[in-house]
Design a protein around this motif. Structure first.
Motif, PDB file in Angstrom:
ATOM      1  N   PRO A   1       0.808  -1.227   0.000  1.00 21.17           N
ATOM      2  CA  PRO A   1       0.000   0.000   0.000  1.00 21.17           C
ATOM      3  C   PRO A   1       0.838   1.272   0.000  1.00 21.17           C
ATOM      4  O   PRO A   1       0.327   2.345  -0.299  1.00 21.17           O
ATOM      5  CB  PRO A   1      -0.814  -0.106   1.296  1.00 21.17           C
ATOM      6  N   ASN A   2       2.110   1.153   0.341  1.00 19.16           N
ATOM      7  CA  ASN A   2       2.950   2.348   0.378  1.00 19.16           C
ATOM      8  C   ASN A   2       3.843   2.496  -0.849  1.00 19.16           C
ATOM      9  O   ASN A   2       4.634   3.443  -0.922  1.00 19.16           O
ATOM     10  CB  ASN A   2       3.797   2.348   1.659  1.00 19.16           C
ATOM     11  N   SER A   3       3.720   1.582  -1.798  1.00 14.92           N
ATOM     12  CA  SER A   3       4.502   1.703  -3.030  1.00 14.92           C
ATOM     13  C   SER A   3       3.953   2.870  -3.855  1.00 14.92           C
ATOM     14  O   SER A   3       2.792   2.870  -4.251  1.00 14.92           O
ATOM     15  CB  SER A   3       4.403   0.395  -3.831  1.00 14.92           C
ATOM     16  N   GLU A   4       4.812   3.857  -4.120  1.00 15.29           N
ATOM     17  CA  GLU A   4       4.375   5.012  -4.920  1.00 15.29           C
ATOM     18  C   GLU A   4       4.013   4.557  -6.331  1.00 15.29           C
ATOM     19  O   GLU A   4       3.127   5.113  -6.969  1.00 15.29           O
ATOM     20  CB  GLU A   4       5.468   6.086  -4.977  1.00 15.29           C
ATOM     21  N   LYS A   5       4.730   3.536  -6.797  1.00 17.96           N
ATOM     22  CA  LYS A   5       4.467   3.010  -8.135  1.00 17.96           C
ATOM     23  C   LYS A   5       3.059   2.415  -8.183  1.00 17.96           C
ATOM     24  O   LYS A   5       2.295   2.667  -9.106  1.00 17.96           O
ATOM     25  CB  LYS A   5       5.511   1.931  -8.458  1.00 17.96           C
ATOM     26  N   TYR A   6       2.718   1.602  -7.171  1.00 19.47           N
ATOM     27  CA  TYR A   6       1.364   1.025  -7.130  1.00 19.47           C
ATOM     28  C   TYR A   6       0.323   2.142  -7.046  1.00 19.47           C
ATOM     29  O   TYR A   6      -0.674   2.142  -7.772  1.00 19.47           O
ATOM     30  CB  TYR A   6       1.190   0.063  -5.941  1.00 19.47           C
ATOM     31  N   ARG A   7       0.571   3.086  -6.170  1.00 22.06           N
ATOM     32  CA  ARG A   7      -0.406   4.173  -5.999  1.00 22.06           C
ATOM     33  C   ARG A   7      -0.585   4.957  -7.295  1.00 22.06           C
ATOM     34  O   ARG A   7      -1.698   5.359  -7.634  1.00 22.06           O
ATOM     35  CB  ARG A   7       0.020   5.102  -4.867  1.00 22.06           C
TER      36      ARG A   7
ATOM     37  N   GLU B   1     -12.127  -5.810  -1.483  1.00 24.29           N
ATOM     38  CA  GLU B   1     -11.748  -6.492  -0.239  1.00 24.29           C
ATOM     39  C   GLU B   1     -10.276  -6.265   0.133  1.00 24.29           C
ATOM     40  O   GLU B   1      -9.471  -7.194   0.158  1.00 24.29           O
ATOM     41  CB  GLU B   1     -12.065  -7.991  -0.330  1.00 24.29           C
ATOM     42  N   TYR B   2      -9.939  -5.020   0.445  1.00 21.25           N
ATOM     43  CA  TYR B   2      -8.589  -4.714   0.940  1.00 21.25           C
ATOM     44  C   TYR B   2      -8.255  -5.684   2.066  1.00 21.25           C
ATOM     45  O   TYR B   2      -9.061  -5.875   2.983  1.00 21.25           O
ATOM     46  CB  TYR B   2      -8.541  -3.282   1.479  1.00 21.25           C
ATOM     47  N   LEU B   3      -7.054  -6.268   2.004  1.00 22.42           N
ATOM     48  CA  LEU B   3      -6.837  -7.450   2.844  1.00 22.42           C
ATOM     49  C   LEU B   3      -5.571  -7.448   3.699  1.00 22.42           C
ATOM     50  O   LEU B   3      -5.615  -7.757   4.876  1.00 22.42           O
ATOM     51  CB  LEU B   3      -6.819  -8.672   1.910  1.00 22.42           C
ATOM     52  N   ASN B   4      -4.423  -7.108   3.082  1.00 19.25           N
ATOM     53  CA  ASN B   4      -3.145  -7.477   3.715  1.00 19.25           C
ATOM     54  C   ASN B   4      -2.306  -6.299   4.192  1.00 19.25           C
ATOM     55  O   ASN B   4      -2.216  -5.280   3.519  1.00 19.25           O
ATOM     56  CB  ASN B   4      -2.288  -8.257   2.708  1.00 19.25           C
ATOM     57  N   TYR B   5      -1.649  -6.505   5.320  1.00 24.51           N
ATOM     58  CA  TYR B   5      -0.573  -5.603   5.722  1.00 24.51           C
ATOM     59  C   TYR B   5       0.661  -5.952   4.887  1.00 24.51           C
ATOM     60  O   TYR B   5       0.852  -7.095   4.490  1.00 24.51           O
ATOM     61  CB  TYR B   5      -0.181  -5.821   7.187  1.00 24.51           C
ATOM     62  N   CYS B   6       1.510  -4.956   4.679  1.00 28.06           N
ATOM     63  CA  CYS B   6       2.795  -5.198   4.017  1.00 28.06           C
ATOM     64  C   CYS B   6       3.913  -4.857   5.006  1.00 28.06           C
ATOM     65  O   CYS B   6       3.735  -4.032   5.900  1.00 28.06           O
ATOM     66  CB  CYS B   6       2.903  -4.330   2.765  1.00 28.06           C
TER      67      CYS B   6
ATOM     68  N   THR C   1      -3.553   0.773   8.725  1.00 23.90           N
ATOM     69  CA  THR C   1      -4.927   1.203   8.434  1.00 23.90           C
ATOM     70  C   THR C   1      -4.892   2.496   7.623  1.00 23.90           C
ATOM     71  O   THR C   1      -5.566   2.627   6.601  1.00 23.90           O
ATOM     72  CB  THR C   1      -5.731   1.395   9.739  1.00 23.90           C
ATOM     73  N   GLN C   2      -4.049   3.433   8.051  1.00 20.71           N
ATOM     74  CA  GLN C   2      -3.953   4.707   7.322  1.00 20.71           C
ATOM     75  C   GLN C   2      -3.328   4.531   5.944  1.00 20.71           C
ATOM     76  O   GLN C   2      -3.733   5.178   4.983  1.00 20.71           O
ATOM     77  CB  GLN C   2      -3.129   5.710   8.124  1.00 20.71           C
ATOM     78  N   SER C   3      -2.339   3.634   5.847  1.00 21.97           N
ATOM     79  CA  SER C   3      -1.648   3.426   4.568  1.00 21.97           C
ATOM     80  C   SER C   3      -2.614   2.881   3.521  1.00 21.97           C
ATOM     81  O   SER C   3      -2.668   3.362   2.389  1.00 21.97           O
ATOM     82  CB  SER C   3      -0.494   2.431   4.728  1.00 21.97           C
ATOM     83  N   MET C   4      -3.374   1.848   3.907  1.00 18.47           N
ATOM     84  CA  MET C   4      -4.278   1.245   2.930  1.00 18.47           C
ATOM     85  C   MET C   4      -5.437   2.185   2.624  1.00 18.47           C
ATOM     86  O   MET C   4      -5.883   2.282   1.480  1.00 18.47           O
ATOM     87  CB  MET C   4      -4.783  -0.106   3.455  1.00 18.47           C
ATOM     88  N   LEU C   5      -5.885   2.898   3.642  1.00 17.73           N
ATOM     89  CA  LEU C   5      -6.943   3.885   3.422  1.00 17.73           C
ATOM     90  C   LEU C   5      -6.471   4.950   2.430  1.00 17.73           C
ATOM     91  O   LEU C   5      -7.236   5.416   1.582  1.00 17.73           O
ATOM     92  CB  LEU C   5      -7.332   4.516   4.770  1.00 17.73           C
ATOM     93  N   GLU C   6      -5.197   5.301   2.513  1.00 15.67           N
ATOM     94  CA  GLU C   6      -4.656   6.305   1.589  1.00 15.67           C
ATOM     95  C   GLU C   6      -4.703   5.784   0.146  1.00 15.67           C
ATOM     96  O   GLU C   6      -4.954   6.546  -0.787  1.00 15.67           O
ATOM     97  CB  GLU C   6      -3.229   6.677   2.013  1.00 15.67           C
TER      98      GLU C   6
ATOM     99  N   TRP D   1     -11.972   4.208   8.103  1.00 17.04           N
ATOM    100  CA  TRP D   1     -12.290   4.137   6.671  1.00 17.04           C
ATOM    101  C   TRP D   1     -13.594   4.865   6.358  1.00 17.04           C
ATOM    102  O   TRP D   1     -13.692   5.604   5.379  1.00 17.04           O
ATOM    103  CB  TRP D   1     -12.430   2.669   6.229  1.00 17.04           C
ATOM    104  N   ALA D   2     -14.596   4.625   7.203  1.00 15.41           N
ATOM    105  CA  ALA D   2     -15.946   5.098   6.876  1.00 15.41           C
ATOM    106  C   ALA D   2     -16.019   6.615   6.783  1.00 15.41           C
ATOM    107  O   ALA D   2     -16.869   7.156   6.079  1.00 15.41           O
ATOM    108  CB  ALA D   2     -16.930   4.584   7.919  1.00 15.41           C
TER     109      ALA D   2
END
Ligand SMILES: [Zn+2]
Length: 672
Positions: free
Chosen positions: A116-122, A150-155, A229-234, A269-270
């Motif tokens: 979730p923190n990969s700038e490339k993915y984002r 279904e966001y699922l995994n921590y990295c 939680t914040q990373s994936m929400l971002e 998230w909500a």
């Protein structure tokens, strides 16, 4: 209402026309119409199709599909494909791939395999979301955006480690402050440079214990969960903002997995979702109150607003070890159960069963038999016909006199560290107390700690492990203004920094409880104690509070061991309200009798008292009052009705005084 553009109950689900030829697609449209389907979700796993390489985009397939569906009166929930990055992307930019809890970097993977923190993915996620929104912004079929799936995994990769260290710098300012608040002198864990701070993997501070990972640095792990939680929400927000630029009026959501899903704090998230959405897969023989809890939690995320039921199986799942079919009538019951609890859509995964791929056995509206004559199709069709005349229930709101306080951070902090008893689990306690609230018929909401408690007569907060000064004050205000609060063992133990509040448990809540816990005894699950209360004996296990009272009255006492005759259940008057405290993991019987006692003592009254195994959900819209009744019991039940006449919106039948319900029966009673 989810989107006024389509002011009916949405009925449909995930559809993958990209797996089928045109002739099948045309046949599917005819079958959809026969089933009453009015919305399909498209594009969930379409990334490699719509972006076959880095610089090529091709939306022609879905454009044609959407045009065709719209012509047939079927609307579209359009998904961004970012749950499953294509192989060309992960091959060229391996930094996108997730590193797991063992520190192993994925080489490939099906879905939810990104960092979730990969700038490339984002970048790629934001870009494809924007391209989709730009392309389809004026399409008349579009009614909802479905981001990711279904966001699922921590990295736990190096990128995440760097960003975590920055996040900590932002939060604590100095290392001295971090060391102090994490109490790092314990086991010589003092950090002397930010770069020393690890991500919590099994190679660093995590270890496997019985059924979960726990941490030798629980303060770090708690912060990592907040950070993740914040990373994936971002990631969600990157796509959200890109879409909103082009379609400000189309609601944007993501289908949250499993509601009571440990990894993400969905209350956070909500705040950023236009409408809450989730996927409901009831377990085999799972108590109905557990499903009610999940729905109520999702409804509670946005304080009672209607939500999207994005996925459910019409028949069976395929990812459990054992995947029973929903019995005849069961799918129908769960559909109305969702509508009662706040859903305004009934969406299936999936509309047509796949021939290949890992989920080929997952149930669908159109099964491998490829016919409308199947049992499943006929049941889907029946519900599709029934809901056509139920638009009146749109924009109704659940009315509840009671609520359960649910707190992800307490769940995390209590289970992520060494506590007196590993089998004392947060969710077990939550489910037990919520079940009692549901059984009363008083209506039960789920609230987060930032929400308003004051509209509820009774608030139950099982195993509320983290209670800082602010939350303690909020609970005190609630009670002193006349609220009734139920607290339990393993509450108020630590503050938000995961540090024990001294002076005896439950820390800042001691004066609310009217006593304090001096010791917590913990025994293996088979070694029970008993509590004498209300003239009978109740079983209790796992943890046993050794309590000293100050102002509380003792309602129940332990029967055995060195704390025999010592207090186990307390009641304390505080301001205009009352606090009950249960100092053990008690049997459901005790919880139920306690809630019934509270109901009587404090004058709470349900409009309809449910018979055993019957659930009642009250909803209102303006002057209209609706009662949704479900017979989950497996046997015939009689339910006494309040004064007046009631019309069943499903059959038109009129009822007075009482109603008979066969197993799996559903009634939607409108008060005349
Ligand atoms: Zn990462």
């Amino acid at each position: 209402m989810i989107n006024p553009k389509l002011p009916v109950i949405w009925y449909g689900g995930d559809y993958y026309p990209e797996q089928w030829d045109e002739e099948t697609f045309e046949r599917d449209i005819r079958m959809f119409k026969e089933a009453g389907i009015n919305v399909v979700t498209l594009g969930v796993f379409s990334w490699s199709l719509i972006q076959p390489d880095e610089n090529t985009y091709d939306f022609s397939f879905f454009e044609k599909v959407m045009d065709r569906l719209y012509k047939e009166g079927i609307y579209v929930c359009l998904a961004t494909p970012t749950s499953a990055p294509p192989h060309w992307m992960t091959q060229k930019y391996p930094e996108i791939l997730l590193t797991d809890v063992n520190g192993v970097k994925r080489e490939k993977g099906g879905r939810q395999n990104f960092c979730p923190n990969s700038e490339k993915y984002r970048y790629f996620a934001r870009n494809i979301a924007e391209k989709l929104a730009e392309h389809f912004k004026d399409h008349p079929a579009l009614v909802l955006w479905h981001v990711n799936n279904e966001y699922l995994n921590y990295c736990y990769c190096d990128i995440c480690r760097g960003k975590f260290q920055n996040w900590l710098k932002e939060k604590y300012g100095t290392l001295d402050e971090l060391n102090r608040r994490w109490n790092t002198r314990f086991w010589s864990q003092t950090f002397t440079a930010w770069e020393e701070i690890p991500v919590p993997t099994t190679r660093s501070v995590l270890f496997w214990r019985k059924d979960r990972y726990q941490s030798v640095l629980p303060e770090l792990y708690l912060d990592y969960r907040r950070f993740m939680t914040q990373s994936m929400l971002e990631c969600f927000l990157e796509e959200y903002r890109a879409i909103k630029k082009h379609t400000p009026d189309i609601p944007v959501t993501t289908n949250l997995i499993a509601a009571t899903f440990k990894e993400w704090n969905y209350f956070e998230w909500a705040k950023h979702m236009d409408v809450a959405a989730w996927d409901n897969y009831p377990g085999y023989r799972e108590d109905f109150s557990v499903i009610s809890l999940r729905h109520s939690l999702i409804r509670g995320l946005k304080e009672g607003q209607p939500f999207v039921l994005m996925e459910q199986s019409p028949s069976q799942a395929c990812w459990r070890w054992y995947n029973p079919q929903k019995r005849p009538g069961e799918m129908r019951l769960w559909c109305y159960h969702g509508l009662a609890h706040g859903a305004e859509t009934l969406m299936f995964f999936q509309l047509r069963q796949s021939r290949g791929g890992v989920e080929k056995f997952h149930g669908a509206v159109i099964t491998h038999v490829d016919s409308t004559k199947t049992r499943v199709f006929q049941e889907v069709k029946r519900v599709g016909e029934e809901i056509k005349s139920l638009s009146d229930i749109l924009d109704t709101r659940v009315v509840s006199q009671t609520a359960l306080l649910f707190d992800w951070e307490s769940w995390w902090a209590m289970e992520d560290t060494l506590t007196p008893n590993i089998d004392f689990r947060h969710l077990d306690e939550v489910q037990k107390y919520f079940k009692a609230l549901v059984k009363t018929g008083l209506g039960a909401d789920v609230v987060g700690k930032d929400q308003d408690f004051k509209k509820y007569r009774l608030l139950v907060a099982p195993a509320l492990y983290i209670v800082g000064k602010d939350l303690a004050q909020k609970l005190k205000d609630y009670v002193s203004d006349g609220g009734v609060l139920v607290l339990t063992t393993m509450s108020g133990i630590v503050d938000e920094d995961n540090q024990v509040v001294l002076g005896g448990y439950p820390g800042y809540l001691r004066d609310l409880v009217g006593g304090y816990v001096e010791e917590i005894d913990a025994l293996p699950p088979e070694e029970k104690n008993e509590i004498l209360m209300f003239g009978r004996s109740y079983e209790c296990s796992l943890v046993f509070d050794y309590i000293k009272t100050t102002t509380a009255e003792v309602l129940g006492r332990f029967r055995k061991d060195y704390y025999a005759n010592e207090p186990a259940v307390l009641r304390n008057n505080y301001g205009k309200g009352w606090v009950y405290y249960v100092g053990s993991s008690v049997s459901f019987d005790l919880v139920w009798d306690l809630v019934k006692f509270i109901e009587k003592e404090h004058g709470l009254r349900a409009d309809i008292t449910p018979a055993d195994g019957v659930e009642v959900v009250k909803k209102v819209k303006g002057e209209k009052t609706f009662y949704f009744l479900f017979n989950h019991s497996g046997e015939r039940r009689t339910v006494d009705l309040p004064e007046g006449k009631f019309k069943d919106m499903l059959t038109g039948a009129l009822y007075e005084k009482r109603v008979e319900m066969p197993p799996l029966d559903v009634l939607i009673l409108l008060k005349e």
